[in-house]
Motif scaffolding. Structure first.
Motif, PDB file in Angstrom:
ATOM      1  N   ALA A 245      48.228  33.705   7.638  1.00 15.51           N
ATOM      2  CA  ALA A 245      48.338  32.308   8.059  1.00 15.51           C
ATOM      3  C   ALA A 245      49.496  31.612   7.350  1.00 15.51           C
ATOM      4  O   ALA A 245      50.277  30.888   7.989  1.00 15.51           O
ATOM      5  CB  ALA A 245      47.023  31.577   7.784  1.00 15.51           C
TER       6      ALA A 245
ATOM      7  N   ARG B 150      56.879  29.483  11.288  1.00 12.87           N
ATOM      8  CA  ARG B 150      56.958  28.390  12.259  1.00 12.87           C
ATOM      9  C   ARG B 150      57.858  27.278  11.752  1.00 12.87           C
ATOM     10  O   ARG B 150      58.539  26.610  12.532  1.00 12.87           O
ATOM     11  CB  ARG B 150      55.555  27.858  12.549  1.00 12.87           C
ATOM     12  CG  ARG B 150      54.720  28.783  13.407  1.00 12.87           C
ATOM     13  CD  ARG B 150      53.326  28.237  13.669  1.00 12.87           C
ATOM     14  NE  ARG B 150      52.530  29.188  14.443  1.00 12.87           N
ATOM     15  CZ  ARG B 150      51.275  29.000  14.801  1.00 12.87           C
ATOM     16  NH1 ARG B 150      50.653  27.867  14.454  1.00 12.87           N
ATOM     17  NH2 ARG B 150      50.629  29.920  15.498  1.00 12.87           N
TER      18      ARG B 150
ATOM     19  N   ASP C 230      58.292  32.080  14.469  1.00 13.49           N
ATOM     20  CA  ASP C 230      56.926  32.546  14.656  1.00 13.49           C
ATOM     21  C   ASP C 230      56.800  33.578  15.775  1.00 13.49           C
ATOM     22  O   ASP C 230      55.953  34.477  15.702  1.00 13.49           O
ATOM     23  CB  ASP C 230      55.988  31.363  14.921  1.00 13.49           C
ATOM     24  CG  ASP C 230      56.492  30.485  16.058  1.00 13.49           C
ATOM     25  OD1 ASP C 230      57.704  30.225  16.099  1.00 13.49           O
ATOM     26  OD2 ASP C 230      55.670  30.065  16.891  1.00 13.49           O
TER      27      ASP C 230
ATOM     28  N   GLU D 205      55.090  37.227  15.426  1.00 15.53           N
ATOM     29  CA  GLU D 205      54.026  37.673  16.326  1.00 15.53           C
ATOM     30  C   GLU D 205      54.393  39.006  16.971  1.00 15.53           C
ATOM     31  O   GLU D 205      53.551  39.895  17.132  1.00 15.53           O
ATOM     32  CB  GLU D 205      53.786  36.610  17.399  1.00 15.53           C
ATOM     33  CG  GLU D 205      52.619  36.920  18.312  1.00 15.53           C
ATOM     34  CD  GLU D 205      52.327  35.779  19.280  1.00 15.53           C
ATOM     35  OE1 GLU D 205      51.823  36.056  20.376  1.00 15.53           O
ATOM     36  OE2 GLU D 205      52.621  34.612  18.917  1.00 15.53           O
TER      37      GLU D 205
ATOM     38  N   LEU E 205      45.462  37.591  15.690  1.00 17.08           N
ATOM     39  CA  LEU E 205      46.228  36.391  16.046  1.00 17.08           C
ATOM     40  C   LEU E 205      45.306  35.219  16.361  1.00 17.08           C
ATOM     41  O   LEU E 205      45.622  34.073  16.022  1.00 17.08           O
ATOM     42  CB  LEU E 205      47.137  36.696  17.238  1.00 17.08           C
ATOM     43  CG  LEU E 205      48.394  37.522  16.933  1.00 17.08           C
ATOM     44  CD1 LEU E 205      49.098  37.930  18.219  1.00 17.08           C
ATOM     45  CD2 LEU E 205      49.353  36.728  16.037  1.00 17.08           C
ATOM     46  N   SER E 206      44.173  35.501  16.999  1.00 16.19           N
ATOM     47  CA  SER E 206      43.228  34.417  17.294  1.00 16.19           C
ATOM     48  C   SER E 206      42.636  33.855  16.007  1.00 16.19           C
ATOM     49  O   SER E 206      42.450  32.643  15.877  1.00 16.19           O
ATOM     50  CB  SER E 206      42.114  34.934  18.208  1.00 16.19           C
ATOM     51  OG  SER E 206      41.323  35.913  17.549  1.00 16.19           O
TER      52      SER E 206
ATOM     53  N   ASN F  72      45.417  31.671  14.352  1.00 16.74           N
ATOM     54  CA  ASN F  72      45.574  30.373  15.027  1.00 16.74           C
ATOM     55  C   ASN F  72      44.394  29.454  14.714  1.00 16.74           C
ATOM     56  O   ASN F  72      44.576  28.249  14.514  1.00 16.74           O
ATOM     57  CB  ASN F  72      45.698  30.585  16.542  1.00 16.74           C
ATOM     58  CG  ASN F  72      47.012  31.257  16.910  1.00 16.74           C
ATOM     59  OD1 ASN F  72      48.038  31.029  16.253  1.00 16.74           O
ATOM     60  ND2 ASN F  72      46.998  32.071  17.951  1.00 16.74           N
ATOM     61  N   SER F  73      43.180  30.025  14.674  1.00 16.58           N
ATOM     62  CA  SER F  73      42.013  29.220  14.334  1.00 16.58           C
ATOM     63  C   SER F  73      42.102  28.708  12.901  1.00 16.58           C
ATOM     64  O   SER F  73      41.778  27.554  12.612  1.00 16.58           O
ATOM     65  CB  SER F  73      40.746  30.055  14.529  1.00 16.58           C
ATOM     66  OG  SER F  73      39.601  29.333  14.130  1.00 16.58           O
TER      67      SER F  73
ATOM     68  N   LEU G 286      44.870  28.165  11.113  1.00 17.02           N
ATOM     69  CA  LEU G 286      45.889  27.126  11.019  1.00 17.02           C
ATOM     70  C   LEU G 286      45.444  25.839  11.708  1.00 17.02           C
ATOM     71  O   LEU G 286      45.779  24.733  11.256  1.00 17.02           O
ATOM     72  CB  LEU G 286      47.197  27.630  11.648  1.00 17.02           C
ATOM     73  CG  LEU G 286      47.914  28.758  10.895  1.00 17.02           C
ATOM     74  CD1 LEU G 286      49.123  29.244  11.689  1.00 17.02           C
ATOM     75  CD2 LEU G 286      48.351  28.286   9.510  1.00 17.02           C
ATOM     76  N   LYS G 287      44.664  25.949  12.783  1.00 13.84           N
ATOM     77  CA  LYS G 287      44.183  24.773  13.498  1.00 13.84           C
ATOM     78  C   LYS G 287      43.227  23.966  12.618  1.00 13.84           C
ATOM     79  O   LYS G 287      43.324  22.740  12.519  1.00 13.84           O
ATOM     80  CB  LYS G 287      43.491  25.196  14.791  1.00 13.84           C
ATOM     81  CG  LYS G 287      42.972  24.034  15.621  1.00 13.84           C
ATOM     82  CD  LYS G 287      42.317  24.540  16.898  1.00 13.84           C
ATOM     83  CE  LYS G 287      41.765  23.377  17.718  1.00 13.84           C
ATOM     84  NZ  LYS G 287      41.111  23.859  18.966  1.00 13.84           N
TER      85      LYS G 287
END
Length: 437
Positions: A71, A78, A83, A87, A103-104, A107-108, A110-111
């Motif tokens: 992350a 980014r 990024d 990836e 990757l999911s 992203n979760s 970082l969200k």
């Protein structure tokens, strides 16, 4: 006949190989002898240092730290607008289903990191997981190199986070160079003749960057001076083995499908554990090769004897401490562990163990050189005009604990006899200064 031949080979590789004088050997024979000695000692130390157990511990730390580290790497990438390349590298290096799952998770992570409640606790957890993993890696490397003094907290923070800041940039450079070669260079007319060479360079680019990564890891991670020339061959061997294993791992879709049938969406976890275990084993074995290569001259003096007598142990302590005192009296540069080992032909690990023991008894202390190599040297911890053989023996006698549940009244006569003998023995040796030996 075959049995005798097999026995002779075993005797040669266990004993005779260390008795060969390599001064007059042909350069090729000398190189082969060195490779054989390094390989044998590395395998022995691989077992003695319990590298497989350390690889398992690092695998656990890697699993705990994987998503937070990725992350922060993706967050840095980014920030620079790289990024997509990061990836692409992740998808290329890991099987498709596992890369999508990872990757999911990233992203979760970082969200949720953008929320106000998470950012304080999450940031602390992020820093802790990174420091925990890198600290465990350093401890493993320090154990291999017989280093008991870890980095300070300030150096850990500055060194490790500098490394994590540079890592995505290096990944992007590697990816960008590969894309440049594949898309632009091979379309030029002048390079059509050189297509086989260009293809070879494309295939070798991941290997070269992996070699550089391992070499940098072997130089950077141990908290001691590691010479560059001794990391080249281990770095290339470890990097090549890692790339071959990576290729087998990524292309073994049969394993992935079979684990999917058992674990479902969690199939990435056992596969990652397998990958991490073997990868860390390769990495730590390369570190053993670096250590053995750099210290081969002192390790070849003889096998370190775990059953060494107390008398011979005290004898080596006298030799080492006397040398330190003499060097101090002569106002010359102090000894390092390597210099003591080579001068007196004492195995390097045994030398370091004795030095640590003398430090624990406050008879010596370590100092770091002013130059950039940060080599550790040793100085007397007591006035050399008062430091006697008797004082050394008395300090060595009192190392450790004597708090045992024994009835001292029952054994008082035996204890008093032993103490009186020791006092007489030490009194006689108190007349002998270590610097005068």
């Amino acid at each position: 006949m075959k049995k005798n031949s097999f026995t002779n080979w075993i005797r040669f590789f266990t004993n005779d190989i260390w008795n060969i004088a390599d001064n007059n050997l042909h350069p090729v024979c000398k190189c082969l002898l060195t490779c054989a000695r390094v390989s044998i000692l590395s395998c022995q130390q691989f077992i003695n240092d319990r590298i497989s157990v350390r690889a398992s511990a690092l695998t656990y730390s890697s699993l705990l730290s994987l998503i937070p580290i990725l992350a922060i790497l993706f967050a840095i990438a980014r920030g620079f607008g790289f990024d997509n390349l990061m990836e692409l590298q992740l998808r290329h290096g890991i099987a498709s289903q596992q890369s999508e799952l990872i990757l999911s998770w990233i992203n979760s992570y970082l969200k949720h990191a953008q929320s106000g409640i998470f950012i304080g606790v999450g940031l602390l957890m992020l820093l802790w997981t990174i420091l925990n993993l890198t600290d465990n890696i350093e401890k493993s490397f320090n154990t291999i190199w017989q280093v008991k003094r870890p980095r300070t907290l300030f150096r850990k923070i500055t060194d490790y986070f500098s490394m994590f800041l540079l890592l995505p940039i290096l990944i992007v450079i590697s990816s960008g160079l590969t894309i440049f070669i594949t898309t632009y260079v091979k379309n030029l007319e002048i390079f059509k003749v050189l297509t086989p060479i260009v293809q070879f360079i494309i295939h070798m680019t991941p290997y070269v960057f992996t070699w550089i990564m391992f070499i940098a890891l072997y130089i950077f991670m141990p908290n001691t001076k590691v010479r560059f020339k001794y990391t080249i061959i281990p770095g290339i061997l470890a990097g090549t083995t890692f790339q071959i294993f990576q290729f087998i791992y990524v292309n073994s879709q049969i394993w992935v499908s079979s684990y999917n049938a058992i674990y479902g969406s969690f199939a990435a976890i056992p596969m990652f554990l397998l990958w991490a275990q073997i990868s860390w084993t390769i990495c730590l074995f390369g570190a053993e090769l670096c250590y053995i290569s750099q210290n081969l001259s002192s390790l070849s003096f003889g096998k370190e004897n775990a059953n060494m007598s107390r008398r011979y142990h005290d004898f080596l302590c006298v030799i080492i401490l006397s040398s330190i005192c003499k060097r101090f009296e002569e106002e010359k540069n102090p000894y390092s562990a390597t210099e003591l080992s080579r001068t007196h032909k004492i195995p390097i690990r045994l030398t370091k163990n004795i030095l640590y023991e003398l430090q624990d008894t406050h008879l010596i202390f370590e100092t770091i050189s002013d130059n950039k190599n940060e080599e550790v040297y040793y100085l007397p911890g007591i006035d050399i005009n008062k430091l006697t053989v008797g004082m050394l023996l008395e300090k060595l006698d009192t190392v450790g604990s004597e708090s045992f549940n024994l009835d001292h009244n029952l054994y008082s006569s035996a204890w008093d006899t032993l103490i009186n003998i020791r006092k007489t023995y030490i009194y006689r040796n108190n007349q002998i200064l270590l610097k005068d030996l």
